[in-house]
Design a protein around this motif. Structure first.
Motif, PDB file in Angstrom:
ATOM      1  N   ILE A 145      49.249  -4.007  51.001  1.00 17.95           N
ATOM      2  CA  ILE A 145      49.127  -3.198  49.858  1.00 17.95           C
ATOM      3  C   ILE A 145      48.196  -1.809  50.555  1.00 17.95           C
ATOM      4  O   ILE A 145      47.250  -1.822  51.024  1.00 17.95           O
ATOM      5  CB  ILE A 145      48.334  -3.683  48.665  1.00 17.95           C
ATOM      6  N   GLN A 146      49.175  -0.482  50.471  1.00 18.98           N
ATOM      7  CA  GLN A 146      48.325   0.577  51.072  1.00 18.98           C
ATOM      8  C   GLN A 146      48.262   1.661  50.002  1.00 18.98           C
ATOM      9  O   GLN A 146      49.274   2.111  49.610  1.00 18.98           O
ATOM     10  CB  GLN A 146      48.908   0.971  52.509  1.00 18.98           C
ATOM     11  N   GLU A 147      47.178   2.072  49.648  1.00 17.53           N
ATOM     12  CA  GLU A 147      46.937   3.007  48.631  1.00 17.53           C
ATOM     13  C   GLU A 147      47.078   4.449  49.085  1.00 17.53           C
ATOM     14  O   GLU A 147      46.372   4.757  50.310  1.00 17.53           O
ATOM     15  CB  GLU A 147      45.794   2.933  47.849  1.00 17.53           C
ATOM     16  N   GLU A 148      47.886   5.205  48.767  1.00 15.83           N
ATOM     17  CA  GLU A 148      48.373   6.671  49.232  1.00 15.83           C
ATOM     18  C   GLU A 148      47.780   7.560  48.083  1.00 15.83           C
ATOM     19  O   GLU A 148      46.957   7.175  47.013  1.00 15.83           O
ATOM     20  CB  GLU A 148      49.772   6.909  49.429  1.00 15.83           C
ATOM     21  N   GLN A 149      47.687   8.888  48.235  1.00 15.52           N
ATOM     22  CA  GLN A 149      47.371   9.987  47.591  1.00 15.52           C
ATOM     23  C   GLN A 149      47.959   9.849  45.928  1.00 15.52           C
ATOM     24  O   GLN A 149      47.186   9.910  45.026  1.00 15.52           O
ATOM     25  CB  GLN A 149      47.471  11.151  47.921  1.00 15.52           C
ATOM     26  N   ASN A 150      49.245   9.605  46.097  1.00 17.37           N
ATOM     27  CA  ASN A 150      50.004   9.807  44.932  1.00 17.37           C
ATOM     28  C   ASN A 150      50.582   8.374  44.281  1.00 17.37           C
ATOM     29  O   ASN A 150      51.130   8.292  43.276  1.00 17.37           O
ATOM     30  CB  ASN A 150      51.114  10.806  44.815  1.00 17.37           C
TER      31      ASN A 150
END
Length: 219
Positions: free
Chosen positions: A65-70
């Motif tokens: 799981i990798q959280e990006e800006q949007n």
């Protein structure tokens, strides 16, 4: 002594012409096959995407799981299936594992996605492209299915087939599409060096899964 050069020339000239024709034909065929990688499915507009309903059975072996800006990007690696990886894009959340279960239609039966979990999902998809990477030396093809308007963006699986016509037929059967539908959106990349070397046990498992996998898709 008679001059043998004209006879020798006549003897080798047909062989030379055959060789040139074979080389030109092979070169043309290779260019045609590789040109598929640059073919765009211009026949498929936004309102004419191939629509399917996927029913998938797999076991989660890894979850990234990798959280990006949007948005949050999710990679699910699987086992015991010809399906190898699923890639999703979901809204950012404090509880991403719960959000994944919701987007896959598993919630509330499964409230949180975790490793070593057996999953059965049914999800509608609009197919935009199919990419086939053919590994000639290993006897495998790695398939990437791309979608639109769905949290499930990519679906990767492996097939023990490298012949193009058979590959298209197998993909059509797995996705419950016609071969003509598959040819509209598929592109190819042929490789002689493998990026992955399946062990004999893994190869047997993939071949068995390819024969027995129950992937049911309804148009």
């Amino acid at each position: 002594m008679p001059d043998l050069r004209p006879k020798i020339l006549l003897l080798f000239l047909p062989l030379l012409l055959v060789g040139i024709a074979f080389w030109a034909g092979s070169d043309y065929l290779t260019k045609q096959l590789l040109s598929f990688s640059y073919r765009t499915p211009d026949k498929l507009q936004a309102d004419k995407l191939l629509q399917v309903l996927l029913k998938l059975n797999f076991t989660v072996i890894d979850l990234k799981i990798q959280e990006e800006q949007n948005f949050t990007q999710v990679q699910i690696k699987t086992a015991n299936s010809i399906i190898k990886r699923l890639e999703l894009e979901i809204p950012n959340s404090k509880f991403p594992e719960v959000a994944i279960a919701q987007k896959l239609g598993l919630y509330p039966q499964i409230k949180k996605l975790k490793r070593h979990q057996e999953i059965q999902i049914q999800i509608p998809l609009n197919l935009t492209a199919i990419k086939a990477e053919i590994e000639k030396k290993q006897g495998f093809s790695f398939i990437e299915v791309r979608t639109a308007n769905s949290p499930l963006k990519k679906l990767n699986f492996a097939l023990p087939i490298t012949e193009v016509n058979m590959l298209e037929v197998m993909i059509a059967q797995l996705l419950n599409l016609s071969v003509e539908d598959v040819r509209q959106i598929i592109s190819y990349q042929v490789k002689n060096q493998s990026r992955l070397k399946p062990q004999p046990k893994q190869r047997i498992q993939i071949e068995k899964a390819a024969k027995t996998e129950a992937i049911s898709i309804i148009n």
